[in-house]
Design a protein around this motif. Structure first.
Motif, PDB file in Angstrom:
ATOM      1  N   LEU A  35       0.861  -1.175   0.000  1.00  0.00           N
ATOM      2  CA  LEU A  35       0.000   0.000   0.000  1.00  0.00           C
ATOM      3  C   LEU A  35       0.899   1.227   0.000  1.00  0.00           C
ATOM      4  O   LEU A  35       1.893   1.267   0.735  1.00  0.00           O
ATOM      5  CB  LEU A  35      -0.861   0.017   1.267  1.00  0.00           C
ATOM      6  CG  LEU A  35      -1.646  -1.254   1.577  1.00  0.00           C
ATOM      7  CD1 LEU A  35      -2.028  -1.300   3.047  1.00  0.00           C
ATOM      8  CD2 LEU A  35      -2.865  -1.334   0.697  1.00  0.00           C
ATOM      9  N   VAL A  36       0.567   2.205  -0.808  1.00  0.00           N
ATOM     10  CA  VAL A  36       1.355   3.433  -0.820  1.00  0.00           C
ATOM     11  C   VAL A  36       0.419   4.634  -0.817  1.00  0.00           C
ATOM     12  O   VAL A  36      -0.616   4.622  -1.481  1.00  0.00           O
ATOM     13  CB  VAL A  36       2.337   3.486  -2.019  1.00  0.00           C
ATOM     14  CG1 VAL A  36       1.610   3.508  -3.342  1.00  0.00           C
ATOM     15  CG2 VAL A  36       3.274   4.677  -1.910  1.00  0.00           C
ATOM     16  N   ASN A  37       0.792   5.639  -0.025  1.00  0.00           N
ATOM     17  CA  ASN A  37       0.082   6.912   0.024  1.00  0.00           C
ATOM     18  C   ASN A  37       1.011   7.960  -0.573  1.00  0.00           C
ATOM     19  O   ASN A  37       2.000   8.348   0.049  1.00  0.00           O
ATOM     20  CB  ASN A  37      -0.271   7.275   1.471  1.00  0.00           C
ATOM     21  CG  ASN A  37      -0.945   8.627   1.583  1.00  0.00           C
ATOM     22  OD1 ASN A  37      -1.318   9.245   0.584  1.00  0.00           O
ATOM     23  ND2 ASN A  37      -1.095   9.106   2.809  1.00  0.00           N
ATOM     24  N   LEU A  38       0.697   8.388  -1.781  1.00  0.00           N
ATOM     25  CA  LEU A  38       1.539   9.366  -2.469  1.00  0.00           C
ATOM     26  C   LEU A  38       1.222  10.800  -2.079  1.00  0.00           C
ATOM     27  O   LEU A  38       1.932  11.719  -2.487  1.00  0.00           O
ATOM     28  CB  LEU A  38       1.394   9.192  -3.987  1.00  0.00           C
ATOM     29  CG  LEU A  38       1.821   7.825  -4.518  1.00  0.00           C
ATOM     30  CD1 LEU A  38       1.505   7.721  -6.001  1.00  0.00           C
ATOM     31  CD2 LEU A  38       3.280   7.564  -4.249  1.00  0.00           C
ATOM     32  N   ASP A  39       0.171  10.999  -1.283  1.00  0.00           N
ATOM     33  CA  ASP A  39      -0.188  12.350  -0.853  1.00  0.00           C
ATOM     34  C   ASP A  39       0.908  12.889   0.062  1.00  0.00           C
ATOM     35  O   ASP A  39       1.295  12.226   1.022  1.00  0.00           O
ATOM     36  CB  ASP A  39      -1.524  12.323  -0.115  1.00  0.00           C
ATOM     37  CG  ASP A  39      -2.037  13.726   0.155  1.00  0.00           C
ATOM     38  OD1 ASP A  39      -1.420  14.437   0.979  1.00  0.00           O
ATOM     39  OD2 ASP A  39      -3.049  14.107  -0.448  1.00  0.00           O
ATOM     40  N   PRO A  40       1.419  14.077  -0.191  1.00  0.00           N
ATOM     41  CA  PRO A  40       2.500  14.620   0.627  1.00  0.00           C
ATOM     42  C   PRO A  40       2.053  15.177   1.980  1.00  0.00           C
ATOM     43  O   PRO A  40       2.898  15.452   2.838  1.00  0.00           O
ATOM     44  CB  PRO A  40       3.079  15.745  -0.240  1.00  0.00           C
ATOM     45  CG  PRO A  40       1.936  16.181  -1.098  1.00  0.00           C
ATOM     46  CD  PRO A  40       1.104  14.952  -1.334  1.00  0.00           C
ATOM     47  N   ASP A  93      -9.201   7.590  -2.926  1.00  0.00           N
ATOM     48  CA  ASP A  93      -8.279   8.652  -3.344  1.00  0.00           C
ATOM     49  C   ASP A  93      -7.324   8.124  -4.410  1.00  0.00           C
ATOM     50  O   ASP A  93      -6.786   7.024  -4.279  1.00  0.00           O
ATOM     51  CB  ASP A  93      -7.456   9.145  -2.141  1.00  0.00           C
ATOM     52  CG  ASP A  93      -8.330   9.748  -1.071  1.00  0.00           C
ATOM     53  OD1 ASP A  93      -8.985  10.756  -1.368  1.00  0.00           O
ATOM     54  OD2 ASP A  93      -8.351   9.204   0.044  1.00  0.00           O
ATOM     55  N   LYS A  94      -7.097   8.910  -5.445  1.00  0.00           N
ATOM     56  CA  LYS A  94      -6.214   8.471  -6.533  1.00  0.00           C
ATOM     57  C   LYS A  94      -4.751   8.432  -6.119  1.00  0.00           C
ATOM     58  O   LYS A  94      -3.921   7.888  -6.834  1.00  0.00           O
ATOM     59  CB  LYS A  94      -6.405   9.378  -7.741  1.00  0.00           C
ATOM     60  CG  LYS A  94      -7.765   9.192  -8.374  1.00  0.00           C
ATOM     61  CD  LYS A  94      -7.924   9.996  -9.617  1.00  0.00           C
ATOM     62  CE  LYS A  94      -9.326   9.753 -10.163  1.00  0.00           C
ATOM     63  NZ  LYS A  94      -9.511  10.286 -11.475  1.00  0.00           N
ATOM     64  N   ASP A  95      -4.432   8.993  -4.964  1.00  0.00           N
ATOM     65  CA  ASP A  95      -3.040   8.976  -4.508  1.00  0.00           C
ATOM     66  C   ASP A  95      -2.734   7.779  -3.605  1.00  0.00           C
ATOM     67  O   ASP A  95      -1.645   7.681  -3.047  1.00  0.00           O
ATOM     68  CB  ASP A  95      -2.664  10.284  -3.813  1.00  0.00           C
ATOM     69  CG  ASP A  95      -3.626  10.682  -2.712  1.00  0.00           C
ATOM     70  OD1 ASP A  95      -4.438   9.840  -2.292  1.00  0.00           O
ATOM     71  OD2 ASP A  95      -3.563  11.837  -2.270  1.00  0.00           O
ATOM     72  N   VAL A  96      -3.689   6.853  -3.446  1.00  0.00           N
ATOM     73  CA  VAL A  96      -3.467   5.617  -2.697  1.00  0.00           C
ATOM     74  C   VAL A  96      -3.449   4.471  -3.704  1.00  0.00           C
ATOM     75  O   VAL A  96      -4.411   4.279  -4.459  1.00  0.00           O
ATOM     76  CB  VAL A  96      -4.561   5.379  -1.640  1.00  0.00           C
ATOM     77  CG1 VAL A  96      -4.363   4.034  -0.957  1.00  0.00           C
ATOM     78  CG2 VAL A  96      -4.545   6.500  -0.609  1.00  0.00           C
ATOM     79  N   LEU A 148      -2.187  -6.302  -9.823  1.00  0.00           N
ATOM     80  CA  LEU A 148      -1.806  -4.907  -9.647  1.00  0.00           C
ATOM     81  C   LEU A 148      -3.038  -4.011  -9.546  1.00  0.00           C
ATOM     82  O   LEU A 148      -4.156  -4.434  -9.866  1.00  0.00           O
ATOM     83  CB  LEU A 148      -0.915  -4.466 -10.804  1.00  0.00           C
ATOM     84  CG  LEU A 148       0.365  -5.290 -10.988  1.00  0.00           C
ATOM     85  CD1 LEU A 148       1.129  -4.812 -12.205  1.00  0.00           C
ATOM     86  CD2 LEU A 148       1.225  -5.265  -9.743  1.00  0.00           C
ATOM     87  N   GLN A 149      -2.824  -2.784  -9.092  1.00  0.00           N
ATOM     88  CA  GLN A 149      -3.906  -1.817  -8.856  1.00  0.00           C
ATOM     89  C   GLN A 149      -4.917  -1.804 -10.002  1.00  0.00           C
ATOM     90  O   GLN A 149      -6.109  -1.891  -9.773  1.00  0.00           O
ATOM     91  CB  GLN A 149      -3.290  -0.426  -8.661  1.00  0.00           C
ATOM     92  CG  GLN A 149      -4.277   0.716  -8.629  1.00  0.00           C
ATOM     93  CD  GLN A 149      -4.887   0.978  -7.283  1.00  0.00           C
ATOM     94  OE1 GLN A 149      -4.298   0.676  -6.273  1.00  0.00           O
ATOM     95  NE2 GLN A 149      -6.066   1.548  -7.264  1.00  0.00           N
ATOM     96  N   HIS A 150      -4.444  -1.704 -11.233  1.00  0.00           N
ATOM     97  CA  HIS A 150      -5.367  -1.582 -12.367  1.00  0.00           C
ATOM     98  C   HIS A 150      -6.128  -2.880 -12.676  1.00  0.00           C
ATOM     99  O   HIS A 150      -7.080  -2.866 -13.443  1.00  0.00           O
ATOM    100  CB  HIS A 150      -4.627  -1.077 -13.613  1.00  0.00           C
ATOM    101  CG  HIS A 150      -3.584  -2.011 -14.131  1.00  0.00           C
ATOM    102  ND1 HIS A 150      -2.306  -2.004 -13.642  1.00  0.00           N
ATOM    103  CD2 HIS A 150      -3.642  -2.990 -15.059  1.00  0.00           C
ATOM    104  CE1 HIS A 150      -1.608  -2.937 -14.271  1.00  0.00           C
ATOM    105  NE2 HIS A 150      -2.392  -3.557 -15.130  1.00  0.00           N
TER     106      HIS A 150
END
Length: 122
Positions: free
Chosen positions: A25-30, A88-91, A112-114
């Motif tokens: 899991l990754v959260n790209l939101d800064p 959220d598109k950043d997760v 994968l995500q997609h």
């Protein structure tokens, strides 16, 4: 999680070399923390049985971080990974079947995500 999505791998037939389900899991939101709920189900009997995870739910993703969790699949032949996603598109979420040491990702057990399918559950 007002815009939450429920995502599923569908029921996967486990490769003989796979011992664990690995979920990254990754959260790209800064700036903002995100929470994701992960479930792994064993489907061998034709109905779902939840499997324990290496981390408690909800999984808290701090800004700009990633987390990897696992579930032991050694006694399962069929399994599903289900994610309650904040929408959220950043997760981002990726799912893998992982062997015992040296912990190699199984090619046939990669979703994968997609490739995750959104399901509507009541």
């Amino acid at each position: 999680m007002s815009d939450k999505k429920i995502l599923s791998t569908g029921v996967l037939g486990k490769d003989i070399n796979v011992a664990f389900a690995g979920i990254t899991l990754v959260n790209l939101d800064p700036d903002d923390i995100r929470k994701v709920i992960v479930h792994v189900y064993r489907w061998d009997s034709g109905s779902s049985t939840p499997l324990p995870l290496s981390a408690p739910n909800p999984i808290v993703l701090n800004p700009n971080t990633s987390v990897r969790i696992t579930a032991n699949l050694q006694n399962a032949f069929f399994y599903e990974i289900r994610i309650i996603h904040p929408g959220d598109k950043d997760v981002l979420v990726n799912c893998y079947g992982v062997s015992n040491f040296p912990f190699v990702n199984g090619e046939g057990d990669t979703v994968l995500q997609h490739d995750l399918v959104e399901v509507k559950l009541k």
